[in-house]
Motif scaffolding. Structure first.
Motif, mmCIF file in Angstrom:
data_model
loop_
_atom_site.group_PDB
_atom_site.id
_atom_site.type_symbol
_atom_site.label_atom_id
_atom_site.label_comp_id
_atom_site.label_asym_id
_atom_site.label_seq_id
_atom_site.Cartn_x
_atom_site.Cartn_y
_atom_site.Cartn_z
ATOM 1 N N THR A 123 0.860 -1.184 0.000
ATOM 2 C CA THR A 123 0.000 0.000 0.000
ATOM 3 C C THR A 123 0.893 1.230 0.000
ATOM 4 O O THR A 123 1.847 1.302 0.784
ATOM 5 C CB THR A 123 -0.908 0.030 1.244
ATOM 6 N N LEU A 124 0.596 2.156 -0.874
ATOM 7 C CA LEU A 124 1.356 3.408 -0.902
ATOM 8 C C LEU A 124 0.633 4.461 -0.091
ATOM 9 O O LEU A 124 -0.394 4.997 -0.511
ATOM 10 C CB LEU A 124 1.539 3.912 -2.336
ATOM 11 N N GLY A 125 1.145 4.764 1.108
ATOM 12 C CA GLY A 125 0.715 5.948 1.827
ATOM 13 C C GLY A 125 1.438 7.135 1.229
ATOM 14 O O GLY A 125 2.666 7.120 1.073
ATOM 15 N N ILE A 126 0.700 8.178 0.871
ATOM 16 C CA ILE A 126 1.299 9.300 0.152
ATOM 17 C C ILE A 126 0.693 10.611 0.630
ATOM 18 O O ILE A 126 -0.507 10.703 0.886
ATOM 19 C CB ILE A 126 1.114 9.124 -1.377
ATOM 20 N N GLY A 127 1.561 11.618 0.801
ATOM 21 C CA GLY A 127 1.108 12.924 1.241
ATOM 22 C C GLY A 127 1.916 14.028 0.588
ATOM 23 O O GLY A 127 2.892 13.764 -0.134
ATOM 24 N N ALA A 128 1.530 15.268 0.845
ATOM 25 C CA ALA A 128 2.188 16.408 0.213
ATOM 26 C C ALA A 128 3.560 16.700 0.797
ATOM 27 O O ALA A 128 4.360 17.418 0.196
ATOM 28 C CB ALA A 128 1.306 17.646 0.329
ATOM 29 N N GLY A 129 3.867 16.151 1.983
ATOM 30 C CA GLY A 129 5.164 16.404 2.608
ATOM 31 C C GLY A 129 5.128 17.626 3.500
ATOM 32 O O GLY A 129 4.168 18.409 3.497
#
Length: 302
Positions: free
Chosen positions: A100-106
């Motif tokens: 699963t790719l957890g992804i955010g803007a940083g």
């Protein structure tokens, strides 16, 4: 609706000393997913060991069987969609479809400046959102299509080949971390899950009750974002990464049960707890942690 329990294992351990054992133990304890942070270094850990997320997850995939694995979270701060897509397809293959790719803007931490020249500044919040707005759709396309050519404001791809694609079809799932309107729309359009850490303004000075109210407001905004793209918000898993709210769910077993019950009632489908690290923000009694892992959800009847 059911509630799942997952963990985050920070990449601070030498693999052949204690690293391998933690990932194997996570599976033995029955965690749904074991995640790791995707940073170049992080806060108080910056002067100690800190290993890369992709190699760590690759190694974890070879010593576990059925537990899901993932990032929590990856961001555009130092990633490019083309190279990240290739890494993710490889990870999905090595793990036989468990990524699963957890992804955010940083954020504005070390990741935001490490790759910048000395005369460059870190991106503003608006600039991070701008990059994220382009990053997620391009990554989605790269993981779905065998060849992609794209020219955007921030990113480009010239006949980027991604054959054979993901084991999980049409691509591996995205868990999109977001609290603002633009990120919420990305979660609604591209996410299989939404991730929150709560309201960071309440971490030090807020109360658990205020935190619940803030998170309830975030869930309302997520519902609005889903309506705007014609999607049922119930289709998205809701993931709460603990450790950043005024609550202390690992102070005791009962504290966790109360915390989990409250947030399950809000609509969360997955709660993520940090693997204890002594003398850090994530210090906790390992006996409490293991009891939570093995009995916490059973106590809720979930």
């Amino acid at each position: 609706m059911s509630l799942r329990l997952s963990t985050v294992i920070l990449p601070v351990d030498h693999w052949h000393e204690s690293g391998r054992g933690k990932w194997q133990r996570a599976e033995e304890l029955g965690f749904h997913t074991a995640y790791t942070y995707d940073h170049l270094s992080w806060r108080s850990f910056r002067d100690g060991p800190w290993f890369g997320a992709v190699p760590t997850l690759t190694a974890a995939a070879t010593v576990t069987q059925g537990m899901r694995l993932g990032t929590l979270v990856t961001s555009p701060n130092f990633r490019h969609p083309v190279t990240l897509a290739k890494d993710l397809i490889t990870l999905d293959d090595v793990s036989d479809g468990r990524i699963t790719l957890g992804i955010g803007a940083g954020g504005n931490g070390f990741d935001a400046t490490t790759l910048r020249r000395s005369d460059e500044r870190a991106w503003t919040p608006r600039e991070r959102a701008d990059h994220f707005d382009e990053f997620v759709p391009l990554l989605d396309q790269l993981l779905r299509e065998p060849s992609v050519t794209y020219e955007g404001r921030f990113y480009a791809a010239n006949e980027a080949r991604n054959i054979p694609g993901c084991v999980q079809q049409p691509r591996l799932p995205f868990a999109v971390a977001a609290t603002g309107p633009r990120g919420m729309r990305l979660a609604a359009r591209y996410g299989q899950a939404w991730v929150t850490t709560g309201d960071p303004k309440l971490y030090e000075a807020g109360t658990p009750e205020q935190s619940v109210q803030a998170i309830r407001g975030q869930l309302t905004k997520l519902g609005t974002a889903c309506e705007s793209v014609g999607r049922d918000v119930a289709e998205l898993d809701k993931i709460l990464l603990t450790g950043f709210t005024p609550d202390r769910p690992l102070d005791s077993f009962d504290a966790f049960v109360d915390f989990a019950g409250t947030h399950f009632a809000l609509g969360f489908t997955e709660i993520v707890i940090h693997w204890p690290i002594p003398d850090s923000d994530f210090a906790a009694d390992e006996k409490v942690f293991e009891r939570v892992a093995t009995e916490g959800l059973a106590q809720l009847g979930r």
